[in-house]
Design an enzyme around this catalytic site. Structure first.
Site, short mmCIF file in Angstrom:
data_model
loop_
_atom_site.label_atom_id
_atom_site.label_comp_id
_atom_site.label_asym_id
_atom_site.label_seq_id
_atom_site.Cartn_x
_atom_site.Cartn_y
_atom_site.Cartn_z
N LEU A 11 0.69 -1.03 0.00
CA LEU A 11 0.07 0.14 0.24
C LEU A 11 0.79 1.20 0.08
O LEU A 11 1.95 1.34 0.22
CB LEU A 11 -0.95 -0.25 1.22
CG LEU A 11 -1.66 -1.17 1.35
CD1 LEU A 11 -2.52 -1.24 2.85
CD2 LEU A 11 -3.03 -1.14 0.34
N SER A 12 0.29 2.40 -0.22
CA SER A 12 1.13 3.67 -0.18
C SER A 12 1.97 3.91 0.95
O SER A 12 2.99 4.25 0.99
CB SER A 12 0.42 4.90 -0.50
OG SER A 12 -0.85 4.96 0.16
N GLU A 13 1.05 3.73 2.14
CA GLU A 13 1.93 3.56 3.55
C GLU A 13 1.44 2.33 4.45
O GLU A 13 0.05 2.02 4.34
CB GLU A 13 1.60 5.02 3.88
CG GLU A 13 2.93 5.92 4.02
CD GLU A 13 2.56 6.79 2.55
OE1 GLU A 13 3.92 7.45 2.29
OE2 GLU A 13 1.78 6.83 2.13
N THR A 14 2.34 2.21 5.40
CA THR A 14 1.91 1.28 6.44
C THR A 14 2.37 2.14 7.59
O THR A 14 3.54 2.58 7.85
CB THR A 14 2.48 0.16 6.53
OG1 THR A 14 2.29 -0.82 5.35
CG2 THR A 14 2.53 -0.86 7.64
#
Length: 268
Positions: free
Chosen positions: A44-47
């Site tokens: 995902l774009s961020e964790t």
């Protein structure tokens, strides 16, 4: 020991909209290499990873390829997870991050991020970047300190909606992430965000970009209260306010998935 993990759609009224982020609450920090591998696996774009610090929390964000200094939607997702799944009851969550102390306040169903504003200075429009984006901007700006993004301003919302970037060319043309923006037809301003260097061609809704967007449009429109929309395929809406050196961004979030990372990962 099982590690819980949540996937949350941030700046979204329903699933499959807004920006998805993974959230992993931890009892203590795992090795950085393991955090990065988990983020890569999530893709995902961020964790967001958070660890308790008394009644507050330490918070870090990882893209699939690197740790970043600031992330809005994953901060919103982390606060949402604390309230919805982890029993947090305070009116405000405090996160200690690489970008300083960040606050998230809850009011009814909305969460409001309290972030530092990003002051920008004008730079020359790079025609190579514009060629990769597919249209020439009227103005360009860059943060005065610790630049990660550049901001390209266009005349109309349709200009932003119509961009079809060549991401390979964009990655070759600039080392920065690229924010594009214009006045909105039914809101104060619209934007999109491209980050091919972080393996994110287009980010659905980018809270950190609004740390620069809100001060720019507040000055241009002579208004401290602004409604914004990010024109990605998933889309997202933000209610924004500029107050002194802080940017406030309000939105909602919804949990898409709850699960656990396999125990063997936690033991590495």
């Amino acid at each position: 020991m099982k590690l819980p993990i949540f996937q949350v759609d941030a700046f979204a009224d329903d699933v499959f909209t807004g920006n998805p982020a993974a959230v992993m609450p931890l009892e203590h920090w795992l090795p950085d290499e393991l955090l990065q591998n988990i983020a890569m696996e999530n893709n995902l774009s961020e964790t967001a990873f958070l660890v308790p610090k008394g009644d507050e929390f330490e918070l870090r964000w990882f893209t699939p390829v690197a740790e970043v200094r600031l992330c809005g939607h994953a901060t919103l997702a982390a606060a949402h997870t604390l309230y919805e799944d982890l029993g947090y009851e305070g009116d405000e969550v405090r996160f200690h991050t690489q970008s300083g102390l960040l606050r998230v306040r809850r009011s009814d169903s909305q969460l409001t991020l309290d972030f530092p504003q990003t002051r920008c200075r004008p730079i020359e429009v790079d025609l190579g970047v514009c060629a990769a984006l597919g249209a020439t901007a009227s103005e360009a700006l860059i943060p005065a300190e610790n630049p990660r993004d550049i901001l390209y301003v266009y005349e109309f919302e349709d200009d932003i909606a119509g961009l079809r970037p060549d991401f390979a060319a964009l990655k070759a043309a600039t080392e920065f992430c690229v924010i594009v923006t214009a006045p909105g037809n039914e809101c104060d301003f619209v934007s999109r965000f491209f980050a091919p260097h972080f393996s994110i061609d287009e980010d659905p809704v980018t809270g950190s970009a609004h740390c620069a967007l809100v001060p720019y449009w507040a000055r241009r429109l002579n208004s401290q209260n602004l409604k914004a929309r990010q024109l990605s395929a998933r889309g997202g809406q933000l209610d924004c306010r500029l107050h002194e050196d802080r940017v406030f961004m309000s939105g909602t979030a919804t949990t898409f998935m709850r699960g656990h990372v396999v125990p063997s990962i936690a033991q590495r």
